[in-house]
Design a protein around this motif. Structure first.
Motif, PDB file in Angstrom:
ATOM      1  N   VAL A  59       2.181 -33.567 -34.528  1.00  0.00           N
ATOM      2  CA  VAL A  59       2.547 -34.257 -33.272  1.00  0.00           C
ATOM      3  C   VAL A  59       2.287 -35.758 -33.328  1.00  0.00           C
ATOM      4  O   VAL A  59       2.741 -36.503 -32.458  1.00  0.00           O
ATOM      5  CB  VAL A  59       1.767 -33.666 -32.057  1.00  0.00           C
ATOM      6  CG1 VAL A  59       2.080 -32.175 -31.891  1.00  0.00           C
ATOM      7  CG2 VAL A  59       0.263 -33.896 -32.156  1.00  0.00           C
ATOM      8  N   GLU A  60       1.538 -36.240 -34.349  1.00  0.00           N
ATOM      9  CA  GLU A  60       0.965 -37.585 -34.261  1.00  0.00           C
ATOM     10  C   GLU A  60       1.988 -38.729 -34.259  1.00  0.00           C
ATOM     11  O   GLU A  60       1.782 -39.734 -33.580  1.00  0.00           O
ATOM     12  CB  GLU A  60      -0.080 -37.798 -35.366  1.00  0.00           C
ATOM     13  CG  GLU A  60       0.427 -37.706 -36.802  1.00  0.00           C
ATOM     14  CD  GLU A  60       0.428 -36.284 -37.372  1.00  0.00           C
ATOM     15  OE1 GLU A  60       0.338 -35.318 -36.590  1.00  0.00           O
ATOM     16  OE2 GLU A  60       0.524 -36.154 -38.603  1.00  0.00           O
ATOM     17  N   HIS A  61       3.089 -38.616 -35.001  1.00  0.00           N
ATOM     18  CA  HIS A  61       4.022 -39.754 -35.042  1.00  0.00           C
ATOM     19  C   HIS A  61       4.800 -39.874 -33.728  1.00  0.00           C
ATOM     20  O   HIS A  61       5.031 -40.978 -33.244  1.00  0.00           O
ATOM     21  CB  HIS A  61       4.984 -39.624 -36.225  1.00  0.00           C
ATOM     22  CG  HIS A  61       4.284 -39.556 -37.552  1.00  0.00           C
ATOM     23  ND1 HIS A  61       4.899 -39.144 -38.699  1.00  0.00           N
ATOM     24  CD2 HIS A  61       2.995 -39.826 -37.898  1.00  0.00           C
ATOM     25  CE1 HIS A  61       4.038 -39.177 -39.699  1.00  0.00           C
ATOM     26  NE2 HIS A  61       2.861 -39.575 -39.237  1.00  0.00           N
ATOM     27  N   LEU A  62       5.173 -38.746 -33.164  1.00  0.00           N
ATOM     28  CA  LEU A  62       5.837 -38.770 -31.858  1.00  0.00           C
ATOM     29  C   LEU A  62       4.867 -39.288 -30.787  1.00  0.00           C
ATOM     30  O   LEU A  62       5.240 -40.152 -29.973  1.00  0.00           O
ATOM     31  CB  LEU A  62       6.334 -37.371 -31.489  1.00  0.00           C
ATOM     32  CG  LEU A  62       6.936 -37.232 -30.083  1.00  0.00           C
ATOM     33  CD1 LEU A  62       8.159 -38.137 -29.913  1.00  0.00           C
ATOM     34  CD2 LEU A  62       7.306 -35.780 -29.795  1.00  0.00           C
ATOM     35  N   ARG A 172       5.704 -45.741 -42.780  1.00  0.00           N
ATOM     36  CA  ARG A 172       5.928 -44.328 -43.121  1.00  0.00           C
ATOM     37  C   ARG A 172       4.690 -43.649 -43.707  1.00  0.00           C
ATOM     38  O   ARG A 172       3.801 -44.294 -44.267  1.00  0.00           O
ATOM     39  CB  ARG A 172       7.051 -44.223 -44.163  1.00  0.00           C
ATOM     40  CG  ARG A 172       8.413 -44.594 -43.666  1.00  0.00           C
ATOM     41  CD  ARG A 172       9.358 -44.852 -44.817  1.00  0.00           C
ATOM     42  NE  ARG A 172       8.930 -46.045 -45.567  1.00  0.00           N
ATOM     43  CZ  ARG A 172       9.506 -46.491 -46.674  1.00  0.00           C
ATOM     44  NH1 ARG A 172      10.525 -45.852 -47.189  1.00  0.00           N
ATOM     45  NH2 ARG A 172       9.046 -47.583 -47.268  1.00  0.00           N
ATOM     46  N   SER A 173       4.707 -42.322 -43.621  1.00  0.00           N
ATOM     47  CA  SER A 173       3.721 -41.492 -44.323  1.00  0.00           C
ATOM     48  C   SER A 173       3.810 -41.816 -45.817  1.00  0.00           C
ATOM     49  O   SER A 173       4.858 -42.223 -46.297  1.00  0.00           O
ATOM     50  CB  SER A 173       4.041 -40.005 -44.188  1.00  0.00           C
ATOM     51  OG  SER A 173       4.206 -39.647 -42.854  1.00  0.00           O
ATOM     52  N   PHE A 174       2.741 -41.572 -46.508  1.00  0.00           N
ATOM     53  CA  PHE A 174       2.731 -41.889 -47.947  1.00  0.00           C
ATOM     54  C   PHE A 174       1.812 -40.910 -48.669  1.00  0.00           C
ATOM     55  O   PHE A 174       0.967 -40.264 -48.047  1.00  0.00           O
ATOM     56  CB  PHE A 174       2.249 -43.331 -48.169  1.00  0.00           C
ATOM     57  CG  PHE A 174       0.863 -43.578 -47.631  1.00  0.00           C
ATOM     58  CD1 PHE A 174       0.686 -43.975 -46.315  1.00  0.00           C
ATOM     59  CD2 PHE A 174      -0.264 -43.395 -48.430  1.00  0.00           C
ATOM     60  CE1 PHE A 174      -0.597 -44.180 -45.804  1.00  0.00           C
ATOM     61  CE2 PHE A 174      -1.538 -43.607 -47.928  1.00  0.00           C
ATOM     62  CZ  PHE A 174      -1.702 -43.999 -46.611  1.00  0.00           C
ATOM     63  N   LYS A 219      -1.039 -49.700 -42.232  1.00  0.00           N
ATOM     64  CA  LYS A 219      -0.381 -49.668 -40.910  1.00  0.00           C
ATOM     65  C   LYS A 219      -0.022 -48.236 -40.516  1.00  0.00           C
ATOM     66  O   LYS A 219      -0.048 -47.889 -39.345  1.00  0.00           O
ATOM     67  CB  LYS A 219       0.859 -50.564 -40.908  1.00  0.00           C
ATOM     68  CG  LYS A 219       0.487 -52.025 -40.707  1.00  0.00           C
ATOM     69  CD  LYS A 219       1.684 -52.873 -40.427  1.00  0.00           C
ATOM     70  CE  LYS A 219       1.245 -54.238 -39.906  1.00  0.00           C
ATOM     71  NZ  LYS A 219       2.345 -55.212 -39.943  1.00  0.00           N
ATOM     72  N   HIS A 220       0.328 -47.410 -41.496  1.00  0.00           N
ATOM     73  CA  HIS A 220       0.606 -46.017 -41.133  1.00  0.00           C
ATOM     74  C   HIS A 220      -0.665 -45.326 -40.632  1.00  0.00           C
ATOM     75  O   HIS A 220      -0.620 -44.475 -39.738  1.00  0.00           O
ATOM     76  CB  HIS A 220       1.227 -45.220 -42.282  1.00  0.00           C
ATOM     77  CG  HIS A 220       1.639 -43.857 -41.824  1.00  0.00           C
ATOM     78  ND1 HIS A 220       2.806 -43.629 -41.132  1.00  0.00           N
ATOM     79  CD2 HIS A 220       0.980 -42.671 -41.852  1.00  0.00           C
ATOM     80  CE1 HIS A 220       2.861 -42.360 -40.780  1.00  0.00           C
ATOM     81  NE2 HIS A 220       1.772 -41.745 -41.204  1.00  0.00           N
ATOM     82  N   LYS A 221      -1.796 -45.701 -41.214  1.00  0.00           N
ATOM     83  CA  LYS A 221      -3.064 -45.130 -40.742  1.00  0.00           C
ATOM     84  C   LYS A 221      -3.315 -45.526 -39.283  1.00  0.00           C
ATOM     85  O   LYS A 221      -3.836 -44.725 -38.494  1.00  0.00           O
ATOM     86  CB  LYS A 221      -4.222 -45.608 -41.628  1.00  0.00           C
ATOM     87  CG  LYS A 221      -4.164 -45.042 -43.030  1.00  0.00           C
ATOM     88  CD  LYS A 221      -4.289 -43.539 -42.981  1.00  0.00           C
ATOM     89  CE  LYS A 221      -5.039 -42.951 -44.132  1.00  0.00           C
ATOM     90  NZ  LYS A 221      -5.287 -41.504 -43.933  1.00  0.00           N
ATOM     91  N   LEU A 223      -0.892 -46.232 -37.134  1.00  0.00           N
ATOM     92  CA  LEU A 223       0.116 -45.458 -36.385  1.00  0.00           C
ATOM     93  C   LEU A 223      -0.416 -44.053 -36.096  1.00  0.00           C
ATOM     94  O   LEU A 223      -0.321 -43.552 -34.968  1.00  0.00           O
ATOM     95  CB  LEU A 223       1.402 -45.410 -37.218  1.00  0.00           C
ATOM     96  CG  LEU A 223       2.646 -44.732 -36.656  1.00  0.00           C
ATOM     97  CD1 LEU A 223       3.898 -45.274 -37.372  1.00  0.00           C
ATOM     98  CD2 LEU A 223       2.637 -43.224 -36.777  1.00  0.00           C
ATOM     99  N   ASP A 224      -0.997 -43.431 -37.131  1.00  0.00           N
ATOM    100  CA  ASP A 224      -1.568 -42.086 -36.960  1.00  0.00           C
ATOM    101  C   ASP A 224      -2.702 -42.092 -35.929  1.00  0.00           C
ATOM    102  O   ASP A 224      -2.781 -41.211 -35.069  1.00  0.00           O
ATOM    103  CB  ASP A 224      -2.156 -41.590 -38.291  1.00  0.00           C
ATOM    104  CG  ASP A 224      -1.116 -40.974 -39.216  1.00  0.00           C
ATOM    105  OD1 ASP A 224      -0.020 -40.626 -38.754  1.00  0.00           O
ATOM    106  OD2 ASP A 224      -1.437 -40.838 -40.417  1.00  0.00           O
ATOM    107  N   ALA A 225      -3.594 -43.067 -36.032  1.00  0.00           N
ATOM    108  CA  ALA A 225      -4.755 -43.119 -35.129  1.00  0.00           C
ATOM    109  C   ALA A 225      -4.288 -43.284 -33.681  1.00  0.00           C
ATOM    110  O   ALA A 225      -4.815 -42.649 -32.760  1.00  0.00           O
ATOM    111  CB  ALA A 225      -5.691 -44.257 -35.527  1.00  0.00           C
TER     112      ALA A 225
HETATM  113 ZN   LIG Z   1       1.130 -39.940 -40.357  1.00  0.00          ZN
END
Ligand SMILES: [Zn+2]
Length: 289
Positions: A59-62, A172-174, A219-221, A223-225
């Motif tokens: 659910v985290e990116h949405l 993006r995820s990586f 930055k993705h980290k 985004l996740d947080a």
């Molecule tokens: Zn993520």
């Protein structure tokens, strides 16, 4: 991303103060699942909600896009158990929502104001929320790998002077390609590809078009947080800082906050004081009011 299954997502308007909830269209017998930190059932490689045997995975990116755009009330309907990974970032959700628009509702917008510092640890990882007029987030990404070592490992974003959409949403995820078999052995990342993640081997980034930001990993980290913390149910007025924190520690922080009544309070703002989903908290605006 994890199940490898195709899934249809539909976003529907929800009433004032309804919050964000998920509905499994393929499991009509299950009621809506509230997007809240206490419903998190799994944090292995992503954040999943689970209530009474029904799961909503990744659910985290949405959730991150919804905070970034200031969406408070929404019904998310899925034809399967996992939110689609899209391109691995929050940008497709931002585009999807912006293409239909966001309606301002009459109820005052609510925020969680952090009133004292709260910190959680997990081995050497640390996550903190502290009082701050506005919202800012800082993250330190720690990974000892020659490719990661070429890129910035620290990022900071203050919502008062930077744009979530421009600065964060496209990250993006990586992951390291050599770790893929290990994840797939536990039935994770079965749908992973270079179309929905940044793949890294020992020599560099494998995606033909490279990175979207020089500091895309850290930055993705962030985004996740942001997505994990939006499971608090309302945007935060405070400062987040994470050192090596992932989905598990982010959720631990959210749950710890909810247990500490003296560490936060609900606060509201008149629509005229809210800009792009966030209150205008410049000192001049405060003294003028
Ligand atoms: Zn993520």
């Amino acid at each position: 991303m994890h199940s490898g299954d195709k899934v249809r997502i539909t976003l529907r308007p929800a009433g004032e103060n309804a919050g964000i909830s998920f509905v499994r269209a393929d499991r009509k017998e299950c009621g809506p699942i509230a997007a809240c930190a206490e419903n998190v059932s799994d944090t292995t490689l992503s954040t999943s909600l689970g209530v009474s045997g029904a799961q909503i995975a990744t659910v985290e990116h949405l959730m991150s896009a919804l905070w970034g755009l200031g969406v408070d009330n929404l019904i998310v309907e899925l034809s399967g158990e996992e939110v689609p990974i899209m391109d691995g970032s929050a940008a497709p959700f931002v585009a999807m929502i912006n293409s239909v628009g966001i309606v301002a509702q009459r109820a005052l917008k609510q925020f969680i104001r952090i009133t004292r510092e709260i910190t959680v640890h997990q081995e050497d990882a640390v996550a903190t929320l502290a009082p701050y007029d506005g919202f800012k987030a800082a993250y330190t990404f720690v990974a000892d790998h020659p490719v990661y070592n070429r890129y910035p490992k620290v990022a900071e974003l203050d919502f008062s002077n930077s744009s979530y959409v421009d600065e964060i949403s496209r990250a993006r995820s990586f992951g390291l390609v050599k770790e893929l078999p290990q994840a797939q052995a536990i039935h994770k990342m079965l749908g992973s590809s270079l179309d929905n993640a940044v793949g890294i081997d020992d020599s560099g980034v494998l995606n033909d078009d490279g990175l979207r930001y020089q500091d895309e990993f850290v930055k993705h980290k962030l985004l996740d947080a942001i997505g994990d913390l939006y499971l608090l149910g309302r945007p935060i007025l405070g400062a987040f800082s994470g050192y090596k924190s992932g989905h598990a520690l982010n959720n631990k922080l959210a749950r710890a906050l909810l247990r500490c009544d003296d560490a936060w309070e609900l606060t509201t703002f008149e629509p005229s004081a809210v800009c792009q989903g966030y209150p205008i908290l410049h000192p001049a605006a405060l003294s003028a009011s």
